[in-house]
Design a protein around this motif. Structure first.
Motif, PDB file in Angstrom:
ATOM      1  N   TYR A  28      -5.849   2.255  -7.296  1.00 30.24           N
ATOM      2  CA  TYR A  28      -6.216   1.229  -6.315  1.00 30.24           C
ATOM      3  C   TYR A  28      -6.756  -0.014  -7.028  1.00 30.24           C
ATOM      4  O   TYR A  28      -6.411  -1.148  -6.686  1.00 30.24           O
ATOM      5  CB  TYR A  28      -7.242   1.789  -5.334  1.00 30.24           C
TER       6      TYR A  28
ATOM      7  N   HIS B  29       0.781  -1.232   0.000  1.00 33.22           N
ATOM      8  CA  HIS B  29       0.000   0.000   0.000  1.00 33.22           C
ATOM      9  C   HIS B  29       0.818   1.290   0.000  1.00 33.22           C
ATOM     10  O   HIS B  29       0.308   2.340  -0.418  1.00 33.22           O
ATOM     11  CB  HIS B  29      -0.920   0.037   1.235  1.00 33.22           C
TER      12      HIS B  29
ATOM     13  N   VAL C 290      -4.118   8.114  -1.910  1.00 35.80           N
ATOM     14  CA  VAL C 290      -5.335   7.586  -2.535  1.00 35.80           C
ATOM     15  C   VAL C 290      -6.438   7.490  -1.479  1.00 35.80           C
ATOM     16  O   VAL C 290      -6.211   7.024  -0.366  1.00 35.80           O
ATOM     17  CB  VAL C 290      -5.078   6.196  -3.159  1.00 35.80           C
TER      18      VAL C 290
ATOM     19  N   LEU D 281       0.815   3.902  -2.627  1.00 34.38           N
ATOM     20  CA  LEU D 281      -0.499   4.454  -2.972  1.00 34.38           C
ATOM     21  C   LEU D 281      -0.882   5.583  -2.028  1.00 34.38           C
ATOM     22  O   LEU D 281      -2.041   6.048  -2.031  1.00 34.38           O
ATOM     23  CB  LEU D 281      -1.571   3.364  -2.900  1.00 34.38           C
TER      24      LEU D 281
ATOM     25  N   ARG E 133      -3.914  -1.922  -8.428  1.00 31.68           N
ATOM     26  CA  ARG E 133      -3.176  -2.675  -7.416  1.00 31.68           C
ATOM     27  C   ARG E 133      -3.938  -3.944  -7.007  1.00 31.68           C
ATOM     28  O   ARG E 133      -3.350  -5.010  -6.825  1.00 31.68           O
ATOM     29  CB  ARG E 133      -2.910  -1.795  -6.198  1.00 31.68           C
TER      30      ARG E 133
END
Length: 401
Positions: free
Chosen positions: A296, A210, A216, A213, A299
């Motif tokens: 997201y 994570h 986000v 990111l 991912r």
């Protein structure tokens, strides 16, 4: 060294010039009590000033006892019933402070938190309350029916002592455990404390999955045990934050299961089945990116949900993906602790307090209010409402010399 001058004599000493302390002080002062507030920081209302992004989420119109955590969930009922959000709103309006509802009953100043602090200080001034800032307390004692508070500035005495020193959250703002120390000194139990309304941290592979990111955000429903909160999730460099995470953090304990519904506004199984029927050649990642942030969704498909054209998924596979999206497991390693926590869970055991007055059941003339007490609200103005309500309850009860 404590001054050898004659002690300053008051009816009421309030320790702490935060939301609860200032409110209690002017409430008592309006009853003709001689009140003095002692604050170790260099100015009053520091946590008020930084709250709500500088706009102060000063109450919530939907406040009930169900919005609070406590070993005794009924304790807060009396104070909240006697001083309601509408009462504080009337005070705000009387001072000409403009405000707005952000969402879910949360009321914020249109301009600045400074206006709430100024209002409280003005009320204290009108009630002839003395406020001592930058005043450290070296000792507190009780003798001959009076409390004695020793400071480098001199000795202060009063018939009533109100502890409004707050919890352990945000030590950079001056938070300490002094109130708990006083509670124990006077025979009160203090329940274990921990950080509440606080970001969660990730470590190891969950963090690796994570960290890049960070920034986000997406709407989710966070769940732990029987408790669920809807709101925004924000991915940070250290883990997860945002309103939904802050809310659930007060209920979650390390090692306990935690999950996220990544599609809180959809029935994931029905939605995926409809997408498959309407757009069979579309990739799973493409449809997910239409309801989740693009990075997201990418991912998710890179690490956990291999993306294929929707027609290639059997109905059972789509149902399994839907179940994952609606209950996405989170392996949090802990919280960011008191450094960034908005509140402190636990505190002075309510069994030792009168719920109508906040008075000690062990020591005459002693009161505990606000965050130092084992009453902790949800995010959204509830903790300020507890500060006003508990301060009001004690302010109406404190006696004079």
């Amino acid at each position: 060294m404590v001054s050898s001058a004659a002690p300053n004599t008051d009816d009421v000493l309030v320790l702490g010039a935060g939301a609860a302390g200032l409110f209690c002080a002017f409430t008592a002062g309006q009853r003709g009590r001689r009140v003095r507030v002692i604050e170790h920081a260099n100015k009053v209302g520091k946590k008020i000033l930084m709250s709500g992004g500088g706009r102060c989420n000063f109450t919530n119109t939907g406040t009930t006892h169900a919005n609070y955590l406590s070993a005794n969930p009924h304790f807060c009922k009396s104070a909240l019933a006697r001083y309601k959000p509408a009462d504080f709103i009337a005070l705000v309006e009387r001072h000409g402070i403009r405000y707005h509802e952000k969402e879910l009953g949360q009321l914020f100043c249109d301009e600045s938190s400074k206006l709430i602090v100024r209002m409280l200080v003005d009320e204290c001034r009108d009630a002839q309350v003395a406020i001592e800032t930058d005043c450290a307390i070296t000792a507190v004692s009780h003798r001959n029916g009076r409390y004695e508070v020793a400071t480098p500035r001199g000795l202060y005495t009063a018939a009533s002592l109100v502890v409004a020193t707050g919890g352990l959250s945000i030590p950079s703002m001056g938070a300490t455990g002094f109130g708990y120390q006083l509670a124990r000194q006077f025979g009160h139990a203090v329940l274990p404390t921990r950080a509440g309304l606080v970001p969660l941290t990730l470590s190891g592979k969950p963090l690796d999955d994570h960290a890049d990111l960070a920034g986000v955000a997406l709407p989710v429903e966070a769940a732990s045990g029987h408790q669920r909160f809807r709101g925004a999730l924000l991915i940070t460099h250290r883990g997860l934050s945002g309103p939904a995470i802050l809310q659930i953090s007060s209920y979650w304990q390390p090692g306990e299961p935690l999950s996220l519904n990544l599609l809180p506004d959809l029935d994931a199984a029905d939605w995926l089945a409809a997408q498959q029927a309407e757009r069979p050649a579309t990739m799973l990642q493409t449809v997910l990116a239409e309801v989740l942030p693009k990075r997201y969704a990418q991912r998710l498909c890179e690490r956990w949900l291999p993306s294929r054209p929707l027609r290639q998924y059997r109905p059972a596979e789509l149902k399994a993906i839907a179940a994952q999206l609606e209950s996405w497991p989170v392996t949090a390693s802990g919280t960011e602790g008191y450094r960034t926590a908005e509140v402190t869970l636990g505190g002075v055991d309510t069994d030792g307090l009168d719920s109508k007055t906040m008075a000690s059941r062990h020591q005459p003339g002693l009161y505990f209010i606000g965050e130092v007490v084992d009453v902790t609200g949800w995010l959204g103005g509830y903790n300020f409402q507890w500060a006003w309500a508990s301060g009001h309850a004690a302010g109406l009860a404190v006696s004079g010399s």
